[in-house]
Design an enzyme around this catalytic site. Structure first.
Site, PDB file in Angstrom:
ATOM      1  CG  HIS A  58      32.355  39.720  35.240  1.00 49.71           C
ATOM      2  ND1 HIS A  58      33.081  40.287  34.160  1.00 49.71           N
ATOM      3  CD2 HIS A  58      31.368  40.526  35.258  1.00 49.71           C
ATOM      4  CE1 HIS A  58      32.381  41.300  33.633  1.00 49.71           C
ATOM      5  NE2 HIS A  58      31.351  41.426  34.438  1.00 49.71           N
ATOM      6  CG  ASN A 131      32.092  45.782  31.848  1.00 53.07           C
ATOM      7  OD1 ASN A 131      32.821  44.628  32.398  1.00 53.07           O
ATOM      8  ND2 ASN A 131      30.883  46.003  31.753  1.00 53.07           N
ATOM      9  CE1 TYR A 341      29.211  44.395  40.655  1.00 50.64           C
ATOM     10  CE2 TYR A 341      31.496  43.401  40.170  1.00 50.64           C
ATOM     11  CZ  TYR A 341      30.273  43.726  39.730  1.00 50.64           C
ATOM     12  OH  TYR A 341      30.112  43.761  38.282  1.00 50.64           O
TER      13      TYR A 341
END
Ligand code: NDP
Length: 484
Positions: A58, A131, A341
């Site tokens: 990403h 997403n 993350y």
């Protein structure tokens, strides 16, 4: 173009006025540069440090701020303040990315799109890191680094090769659903406003009576789904690699604000065990016929970032950021992302990444006993106590925020999900069968366009998977590849 500004004195980073920003300090007109030209040294040294580690996935993204407005009451499912009453508005940051390409890669490639939202709620930030697809290629994060390596450059040649992804997919049939979505028309959206966003994982809602519901989030575009055909996408990738980034910026700049309707699917906690699909399997959807969409509110993007690096590159989303009333599920992919993350952001931005203005809560303040660390640029807690328990009025936990206990049992082991032999083939088949004839043909052509470049043995394995999903789907691909 840069914003016009009131003229100010140029200074060094320490605020010292600079007398000349065009000629360096030299010993004589043709002589070498002097080390005492601190302004020059500082300028070069800072320039060398402008890049921070690129996200490994990403990396290429556009972002914008906006507003979420509640239009329907769902307080019987969740006590999250963001949904507290009809009409309530919450500031949101959105970041929309491709997955595999580097930060400078073209926008119009066939790839999943990230759909990450940060809701600045009054009980802390809710990061809905989704997403544009309701599913994913794998359901167990232990496969994630291997899968992503198949999307990256060849370790020897440093160019992209179609073989590793098909080699991987041919041995991981759970990926077939997402592969079908990726090679369908939706694999290349015509722009961020023209795609849906999905929370993808199953999350949980907890209401005021401490009842738990499993939930899936769907942000459906109000602009309508629009996709690029492969030829047009290829042309744009060459002529305007930032096409989608530019499109979003320009739409917002001229007041044409994109909107999405948020829907949820809700499953009462007790129904999960008996449901025909594992509701925590990220490679599956919950068919709408089983769990209908319930309308919740509207997301609107209406403000461009003032500075891309500050507002988008430094934005750090983590699915672990959920305010009271929203929580996790046993989805194995979600469980791993809860760690991965924030870990990625600590590596990219440092231990204090949540203190950066774009990441800090806006609807409330953060109070805790975290201190020091690289780039602690706020007051670092001043003279307040940095330990607990303390007798000096430091922040305290509140048991009112406790979640209801989640019943879990079982033997610790590594379990491969096996419920029925055809389980991984049913939903991709359903998707193939619901596509209009023209889209089915393009899906077949898009797959063949990539699969024809890989070794025959891998093609044969893939054709068997497509055939198990839908006989026609498999036969058409086999025919185009010259296989029986
Ligand atoms: P439904 O007939 O109730 O729903 C079909 C859904 O498919 C639509 O609502 C739409 O989801 C999505 N869809 C429609 N056209 C396309 C397309 N060209 N490409 C991709 N998706 C499309 O059936 P089910 O709920 O049983 O789903 C059938 C299949 O649809 C699933 O196996 C899955 O592949 C796909 N799908 C299902 C979703 C779900 O949450 N149930 C979500 C998205 C896709 P949307 O309105 O979200 O665009």
């Amino acid at each position: 173009m840069a914003d016009k500004q009131e003229e100010k004195q140029l200074t060094t980073a320490a605020g010292i006025p600079v007398d000349d920003n065009q000629t360096s300090l030299t010993a004589g007109e043709r002589g070498p540069t002097l080390l005492q030209d601190h302004h020059l040294l500082e300028k070069l040294a800072h320039f060398n440090r402008e890049r921070i580690p690129e996200r490994v996935v990403h990396a290429k993204a556009a972002g914008a701020f906006g507003t979420f407005t509640v239009t329907h009451d769902i307080t019987n499912y969740t006590k999250a303040k963001v949904f507290a009453e009809i009409g309530k508005q919450t500031e949101v940051l959105g970041r929309f990315s491709t997955v595999a390409g580097e930060k400078g890669s073209a926008d119009t490639v066939r790839d999943v799109r990230g759909f990450a939202l940060k809701f600045y709620t009054t009980e802390g930030n809710w990061d809905m890191v989704g997403n544009n697809t309701p599913t994913f290629f794998i359901r167990d994060a232990i496969k994630f680094p291997d899968f992503i390596h198949t999307q990256k450059r060849d370790p020897k040649t440093n160019y992209k090769d179609d073989t590793p992804q098909w080699d991987f997919w041919s041995q991981v049939p759970e990926s077939l659903h997402q592969v079908t979505i990726l090679f369908s028309d939706r694999g290349i959206p015509a722009g961020i406003p023209y795609m849906n966003g999905y929370g993808s994982h199953t999350y949980s809602f907890i209401n005021g009576a401490l009842e738990r519901f499993w939930v899936k989030f769907h942000f459906k575009t109000q602009q309508g789904i629009k996709n690029l055909m492969q030829d047009e996408a290829d042309r744009l990738a060459g002529s305007d690699p930032d096409y989608i980034t530019r499109q979003l910026f320009e739409l917002i700049e001229r007041g044409d604000y994109p909107k999405w309707t948020l829907y949820v699917q809700i499953m009462p906690e007790v129904e999960a065990e008996a449901y025909r699909w594992n509701p925590f399997d990220l490679t599956k959807v919950w068919p709408h016929g089983d769990y209908p969409l319930i309308e919740v509110g509207v997301l609107e993007l209406n403000r461009n970032p003032a500075n891309y690096f500050a507002d988008v590159e430094q934005a750090a989303f983590s699915p672990a950021n959920v305010p009271p009333g929203i929580s996790f599920s046993p989805c194995k992919m979600l469980q791993a992302r809860l760690f991965a993350y924030a870990d990625a952001h600590r590596y990219r931005l440092g231990a204090n990444f949540e203190r950066l203005p774009v990441n800090a809560p806006r609807g409330t303040e953060a109070h805790n006993y975290q201190r020091d660390g690289h780039m602690r640029f706020d007051g670092n807690g001043g003279g307040s106590p940095n330990y607990e328990p303390n007798s000096f009025g430091g922040p305290k936990a509140n048991p009112a925020y406790k979640e209801p206990p989640l019943k879990i049992s079982g033997d610790a082991a590594r379990y491969e999900q096996k419920r029925s032999v055809d389980e991984d083939y049913i939903q991709p088949g359903n998707l193939y069968r619901l596509l209009p004839a023209g889209e089915q043909t393009r899906l077949v052509n898009n797959i063949v366009g990539s699969l024809k470049k890989v070794p025959r043995a891998i093609q044969e394995k893939m054709v068997k998977h497509f055939h198990r999903a839908d006989a026609q789907y498999g036969e058409r691909i086999a025919k185009e590849l010259g296989l029986t």
